[in-house]
Design a protein around this motif. Structure first.
Motif, PDB file in Angstrom:
ATOM      1  N   VAL A  16       2.916   5.825  -5.322  1.00  0.00           N
ATOM      2  CA  VAL A  16       1.922   4.788  -5.582  1.00  0.00           C
ATOM      3  C   VAL A  16       0.826   5.383  -6.461  1.00  0.00           C
ATOM      4  O   VAL A  16       0.200   6.376  -6.095  1.00  0.00           O
ATOM      5  N   ASN A  17       0.626   4.772  -7.620  1.00  0.00           N
ATOM      6  CA  ASN A  17      -0.480   5.166  -8.492  1.00  0.00           C
ATOM      7  C   ASN A  17      -1.739   4.441  -8.026  1.00  0.00           C
ATOM      8  O   ASN A  17      -1.925   3.255  -8.333  1.00  0.00           O
ATOM      9  N   LEU A  18      -2.584   5.148  -7.293  1.00  0.00           N
ATOM     10  CA  LEU A  18      -3.831   4.534  -6.845  1.00  0.00           C
ATOM     11  C   LEU A  18      -4.748   4.238  -8.025  1.00  0.00           C
ATOM     12  O   LEU A  18      -5.529   3.285  -7.995  1.00  0.00           O
ATOM     13  N   VAL A  37      -2.241   9.951  -7.529  1.00  0.00           N
ATOM     14  CA  VAL A  37      -0.944   9.534  -7.006  1.00  0.00           C
ATOM     15  C   VAL A  37      -0.852   9.852  -5.519  1.00  0.00           C
ATOM     16  O   VAL A  37      -1.248  10.937  -5.075  1.00  0.00           O
ATOM     17  N   ALA A  38      -0.347   8.899  -4.759  1.00  0.00           N
ATOM     18  CA  ALA A  38      -0.096   9.089  -3.326  1.00  0.00           C
ATOM     19  C   ALA A  38       1.359   8.723  -3.043  1.00  0.00           C
ATOM     20  O   ALA A  38       2.010   8.036  -3.835  1.00  0.00           O
ATOM     21  N   PHE A  39       1.855   9.194  -1.898  1.00  0.00           N
ATOM     22  CA  PHE A  39       3.234   8.906  -1.507  1.00  0.00           C
ATOM     23  C   PHE A  39       3.248   8.256  -0.130  1.00  0.00           C
ATOM     24  O   PHE A  39       2.442   8.583   0.742  1.00  0.00           O
ATOM     25  N   ALA A  40       4.186   7.322   0.050  1.00  0.00           N
ATOM     26  CA  ALA A  40       4.264   6.517   1.263  1.00  0.00           C
ATOM     27  C   ALA A  40       5.237   7.125   2.267  1.00  0.00           C
ATOM     28  O   ALA A  40       6.052   7.993   1.932  1.00  0.00           O
ATOM     29  N   ASP A  41       5.175   6.632   3.477  1.00  0.00           N
ATOM     30  CA  ASP A  41       6.114   7.057   4.520  1.00  0.00           C
ATOM     31  C   ASP A  41       7.349   6.164   4.535  1.00  0.00           C
ATOM     32  O   ASP A  41       8.079   6.121   5.521  1.00  0.00           O
ATOM     33  N   PRO A 151      -7.345  11.291   2.290  1.00  0.00           N
ATOM     34  CA  PRO A 151      -7.121  10.911   3.684  1.00  0.00           C
ATOM     35  C   PRO A 151      -5.915   9.996   3.814  1.00  0.00           C
ATOM     36  O   PRO A 151      -5.374   9.482   2.826  1.00  0.00           O
ATOM     37  N   ARG A 152      -5.490   9.789   5.039  1.00  0.00           N
ATOM     38  CA  ARG A 152      -4.446   8.809   5.310  1.00  0.00           C
ATOM     39  C   ARG A 152      -4.969   7.414   4.985  1.00  0.00           C
ATOM     40  O   ARG A 152      -6.110   7.066   5.318  1.00  0.00           O
ATOM     41  N   LEU A 153      -4.146   6.629   4.302  1.00  0.00           N
ATOM     42  CA  LEU A 153      -4.527   5.275   3.911  1.00  0.00           C
ATOM     43  C   LEU A 153      -3.477   4.291   4.409  1.00  0.00           C
ATOM     44  O   LEU A 153      -2.280   4.580   4.364  1.00  0.00           O
ATOM     45  N   HIS A 154      -3.931   3.128   4.844  1.00  0.00           N
ATOM     46  CA  HIS A 154      -3.035   2.101   5.373  1.00  0.00           C
ATOM     47  C   HIS A 154      -2.868   1.026   4.297  1.00  0.00           C
ATOM     48  O   HIS A 154      -3.840   0.438   3.824  1.00  0.00           O
ATOM     49  N   ALA A 155      -1.629   0.798   3.918  1.00  0.00           N
ATOM     50  CA  ALA A 155      -1.372  -0.012   2.728  1.00  0.00           C
ATOM     51  C   ALA A 155      -0.281  -1.035   2.971  1.00  0.00           C
ATOM     52  O   ALA A 155       0.522  -0.925   3.907  1.00  0.00           O
ATOM     53  N   VAL A 156      -0.263  -2.024   2.108  1.00  0.00           N
ATOM     54  CA  VAL A 156       0.848  -2.968   1.997  1.00  0.00           C
ATOM     55  C   VAL A 156       1.313  -2.935   0.548  1.00  0.00           C
ATOM     56  O   VAL A 156       0.495  -3.043  -0.380  1.00  0.00           O
ATOM     57  N   LEU A 157       2.611  -2.754   0.354  1.00  0.00           N
ATOM     58  CA  LEU A 157       3.218  -2.809  -0.966  1.00  0.00           C
ATOM     59  C   LEU A 157       3.902  -4.163  -1.121  1.00  0.00           C
ATOM     60  O   LEU A 157       4.631  -4.602  -0.223  1.00  0.00           O
ATOM     61  N   VAL A 158       3.664  -4.813  -2.251  1.00  0.00           N
ATOM     62  CA  VAL A 158       4.260  -6.134  -2.495  1.00  0.00           C
ATOM     63  C   VAL A 158       4.868  -6.145  -3.889  1.00  0.00           C
ATOM     64  O   VAL A 158       4.190  -5.843  -4.881  1.00  0.00           O
ATOM     65  N   ALA A 259       7.616  -7.281   0.788  1.00  0.00           N
ATOM     66  CA  ALA A 259       6.312  -6.850   1.294  1.00  0.00           C
ATOM     67  C   ALA A 259       6.531  -5.905   2.471  1.00  0.00           C
ATOM     68  O   ALA A 259       7.229  -6.256   3.432  1.00  0.00           O
ATOM     69  N   ARG A 260       5.914  -4.731   2.403  1.00  0.00           N
ATOM     70  CA  ARG A 260       6.072  -3.726   3.455  1.00  0.00           C
ATOM     71  C   ARG A 260       4.737  -3.037   3.736  1.00  0.00           C
ATOM     72  O   ARG A 260       4.035  -2.617   2.809  1.00  0.00           O
ATOM     73  N   ALA A 261       4.409  -2.913   5.002  1.00  0.00           N
ATOM     74  CA  ALA A 261       3.276  -2.081   5.406  1.00  0.00           C
ATOM     75  C   ALA A 261       3.716  -0.628   5.427  1.00  0.00           C
ATOM     76  O   ALA A 261       4.877  -0.321   5.735  1.00  0.00           O
ATOM     77  N   CYS A 262       2.814   0.268   5.097  1.00  0.00           N
ATOM     78  CA  CYS A 262       3.154   1.680   5.079  1.00  0.00           C
ATOM     79  C   CYS A 262       1.890   2.514   5.225  1.00  0.00           C
ATOM     80  O   CYS A 262       0.769   1.993   5.193  1.00  0.00           O
ATOM     81  N   THR A 263       2.091   3.805   5.396  1.00  0.00           N
ATOM     82  CA  THR A 263       0.990   4.751   5.403  1.00  0.00           C
ATOM     83  C   THR A 263       1.124   5.644   4.176  1.00  0.00           C
ATOM     84  O   THR A 263       2.195   6.209   3.916  1.00  0.00           O
ATOM     85  N   LEU A 264       0.057   5.758   3.415  1.00  0.00           N
ATOM     86  CA  LEU A 264       0.019   6.699   2.304  1.00  0.00           C
ATOM     87  C   LEU A 264      -0.590   8.003   2.789  1.00  0.00           C
ATOM     88  O   LEU A 264      -1.514   8.004   3.608  1.00  0.00           O
ATOM     89  N   ASN A 265      -0.078   9.096   2.296  1.00  0.00           N
ATOM     90  CA  ASN A 265      -0.513  10.429   2.728  1.00  0.00           C
ATOM     91  C   ASN A 265      -0.352  10.576   4.236  1.00  0.00           C
ATOM     92  O   ASN A 265      -1.292  10.910   4.951  1.00  0.00           O
TER      93      ASN A 265
END
Length: 269
Positions: A16-18, A37-41, A151-158, A259-265
């Protein structure tokens, strides 16, 4: 770097390009970038075993080549080795999530290959950062990758199910902007991120207007920040906690959208 869950299963995490600042264009036509750049779980999953066959299944297997156009095959060939790889394609493509590059990087990690920078860049500009698979600042044409503390970030990818050709996005880009500041300040990272940019978002929206709909839907679902990733069409929203992200992902499960919820970092405190 995400560890495999066992000796044969390897995660190729979504990239994910923040931020994505386009800062110039080189004489060879490539653009200079400055991206956080961050990466998801979540991501694609590779099952690696002895052999040389490449098989692809999963919800987004359609359209992924199994011949020498596939980056997994090309990466293993560059490493001078072979493996049998079963790719469970869970990420949409093309989507601005680095899927093919992350798949190839996971294959290289699986075999313990140590390719040089030139070989990685010959495979693709996202290969160096995807091989690191950790929070990074990516600069130049992708060849400069420096670790950063996020830090850990809580995200939704769509992803709205629309392919956005990268070439068309760059062709519609008007001008260049300044790079990011050199120091990520202490405090709430969302405040800082809100002042940054993805310079490809506006031209990509001109190519696929549905991107604006996705960003608006993420904001309406409670995202504190919504932005496009990479060259699109996937967008991300950042939420205050996992429950809010999960609720938003359910709300945004529109027909034709992914659409998916995920955790970045995910390894961050």
């Amino acid at each position: 770097m995400p560890p495999p869950s066992d000796g044969t299963r390897h995660l190729a995490p979504a990239k994910v390009n923040l931020t994505l600042h386009v800062t110039g264009r080189r004489a060879d036509g490539r653009h200079d970038l400055d991206s956080l750049v961050a990466f998801a779980d979540l991501g694609d999953v590779l099952h690696v075993s002895p052999g040389d066959a490449l098989t692809i299944d999963g919800p987004f297997a359609n359209g992924v080549p199994v011949d020498d156009r596939n980056l997994i095959r090309r990466a293993l060939a560059a490493a001078g080795t072979t493996r049998a790889v079963d790719l469970d394609k869970r990420l949409p493509h093309p989507a601005g999530l680095g899927g093919g590059s992350s798949d190839a990087a996971a294959a290289l990690r699986a075999v313990g290959a140590d390719l040089g920078l030139d070989a990685l860049m010959a495979l693709g500009a996202d290969l160096p950062v995807c091989l690191a698979a950790a929070p990074s600042r990516m600069r130049g044409a992708g060849e400069r990758v420096d670790p950063v503390a996020l830090p850990r970030l809580h995200a939704v990818l769509v992803n709205p199910g629309v392919a956005v050709p990268t070439g068309a996005v760059f062709a519609a880009l008007e001008g260049h902007g300044p790079p990011m500041p050199d120091v990520l300040p202490a405090g709430d990272p969302l405040d800082w991120l809100g002042g940054m940019r993805n310079d490809l978002q506006a031209p990509a929206t001109g190519v696929a207007s549905v991107i604006a709909d996705v960003l608006a839907a993420l904001t309406a679902a409670g995202a504190r920040l919504s932005r496009m990733s990479g060259s699109g069409a996937t967008c991300f929203g950042l939420f205050p906690d996992p429950a809010a992200a999960e609720a938003a992902a359910r709300r945004l499960d529109y027909p034709g959208w992914w659409a998916r919820a995920c955790t970045l970092n995910p390894s961050a405190p």
